[in-house]
Design an enzyme around this catalytic site. Sequence first.
Site, short mmCIF file in Angstrom:
data_model
loop_
_atom_site.label_atom_id
_atom_site.label_comp_id
_atom_site.label_asym_id
_atom_site.label_seq_id
_atom_site.Cartn_x
_atom_site.Cartn_y
_atom_site.Cartn_z
N HIS A 1 -2.49 -2.10 8.05
CA HIS A 1 -1.58 -2.74 7.10
C HIS A 1 -0.28 -3.04 7.86
CE1 HIS A 1 1.24 -2.84 3.65
NE2 HIS A 1 0.18 -3.02 2.86
N LYS B 1 -0.03 4.55 -5.78
CA LYS B 1 -1.45 4.20 -5.65
C LYS B 1 -2.33 5.34 -6.17
CE LYS B 1 -0.73 1.36 -1.52
NZ LYS B 1 -0.75 -0.02 -2.00
N ASP C 1 -1.70 6.74 8.39
CA ASP C 1 -1.32 6.01 7.19
C ASP C 1 -2.35 6.37 6.12
OD1 ASP C 1 -1.17 4.21 5.11
OD2 ASP C 1 -1.23 2.42 6.36
N GLN D 1 -4.23 4.66 1.37
CA GLN D 1 -5.47 4.39 0.63
C GLN D 1 -6.40 5.61 0.62
OE1 GLN D 1 -5.96 1.72 -1.13
NE2 GLN D 1 -4.30 0.46 -0.35
N CYS E 1 -1.52 -8.02 3.22
CA CYS E 1 -0.61 -7.39 4.19
C CYS E 1 -1.33 -6.94 5.44
CB CYS E 1 0.14 -6.21 3.57
SG CYS E 1 1.18 -6.69 2.20
#
Lengths: 409, 143
Positions: free
Chosen positions: A121, A224, A198, A201, A364
């Site tokens: 991302h 999220k 990261d 998600q 993104c």
Amino acid sequence: MISQELKKYFPILDQEINGNPLVYLDSAATSQKPVQVIEALKAYYELDNSNVHRGVHTLGNRATESYEGAREKVRKFINAASTEEVIFMRGTTTAINTVASGYGRMNIQAGDEIVITYMEHHSNIIPWQQLAKERGAVLKYIDLEDDGTISLENVRAAVTENTKIVSMMYVSNVLGTMNPIREVTKIAHDNGAIMVVDGAQAAPHLKVDVQALDCDFFAFSGHKMCGPTGIGVLYGKKDLLEAMEPVEFGGEMIDFVGLYDSTWKELPWKFEGGTPIIAGAVGLGAAIDFLNEIGLENIEQHEHEMAAYAMERLSEIDGLTIYGPADPLKRAGVVTFNLSEVHPHDVATVLDMNGIAVRAGHHCAQPLMKWLDVTATARASFYLYNSLEDVDRLTEGLRTAKEYFSDVF
Amino acid sequence: MSFNNLDQLYRSVIMDHYKTPRNKGSIEDGGITVEMNNPTCGDRIHLTMQVEEGKVKDAKFDGEGCSISMASASMMTQAVKGKEVAEALKLSEIFSDMMLGKDYDDSIDLGDIEALSGVSQFPARIKCATLAWKAMEKGVQNP
């Protein structure tokens, strides 16, 4: 399936969009919020609102307890060793930027390598680009396999003894790929590099254990995972955080302030300058309680089932291309696709007229779009409140789009 | 569902421009070149124009994007070709008003462009329609 009974906790889902019942398939962008989280925010503002870590009055104590209580919930949620390692931030982007600025500037020299992947991302690309430019470091990309997965051979080929930072997403927001973070971390450490993850998600969808992963930093966002926007977390190993300078200076993060010099509070507060995101943290704590109640294992299982069913149904449509791993067990609940010649924006508009919300664009992830050799894609992403019927509605909507544009092509 | 709502957006003139774009390509030399993209969605336009003595002699576009953005680019080049720069900018202003759902100057014949008026009902798609016009404005104002 876990979803049918859970939908009732999400008031927003009970509405019509363009005359059709809403089917929300854009949770990878942001998830919807259950009443439990909405009520927690309301209760905080109606009963406890005050500034934290100061004053002696009762509300101040309650607000502080709520805020620090949320930190403990986060610690358990990701299995951090201590709450000193859990820093509240605005979201994943701020968290990664904090690592790039706070750790990167102190530790990266000219010629050092920073290694990321083609699937990242933008929030896990640009902070490293900027750091590399500033320090004269080399930014390297790990190649992807044809199915959009990452092989450890390619990781070993990219990571060398000059590598100081490896940063990788746990789960891809486009391909749904679940990356082998624990193994990559081992390779990074064997080469003397630190591992940044990261987790934007991943945290909403699977059980995260930062100690088992052994990563050095782990970033994720509250919104999220059923929490409010504007709250996120940076996890960092204590020794690294202690050695790092704060990135933001001001109130809340100081120990002693002199005219020309000041000292910082201990962890985690030295990284939380200014009045913190108190209500956001309270909301995130409520979201964690909600997710724990359902069980992350159940959520992960549900998403594999959703992905498998979506891939099966969408494959029935002629001319539809699905990107990413073919094996649903290798992906989270994200299915990215294109419908023959119809541009994803046009697909998304037709779906919206049918009450179905999907994302269309580059997500993104422009370098990944380039790797896929597309300019844009459409994406359906699932969460705990989605059901197989939602996939049926999507399939039906895509058939409508195909039919509608059939005379154009 | 009925296609009525969709038909407001995807008028046949628009789909015709999408399928058979006018002025597709690039002017070889001596022209104005503008690259513009829509960062939120990835639509991209490469616009080349030849402006002489205050007049848009020629305009061609290339790019990638959805039906609305590409049809709008095709219509824009068709509309500004042969126009004075001032007229082209006036058209752009009218187009912008149309997209924002404002009352617009209808004393000027807009031709095919009129077909895009339905886009104003689809807020998420307005940026698609205005990309080519923004590129044109940039090109004639900062040649």
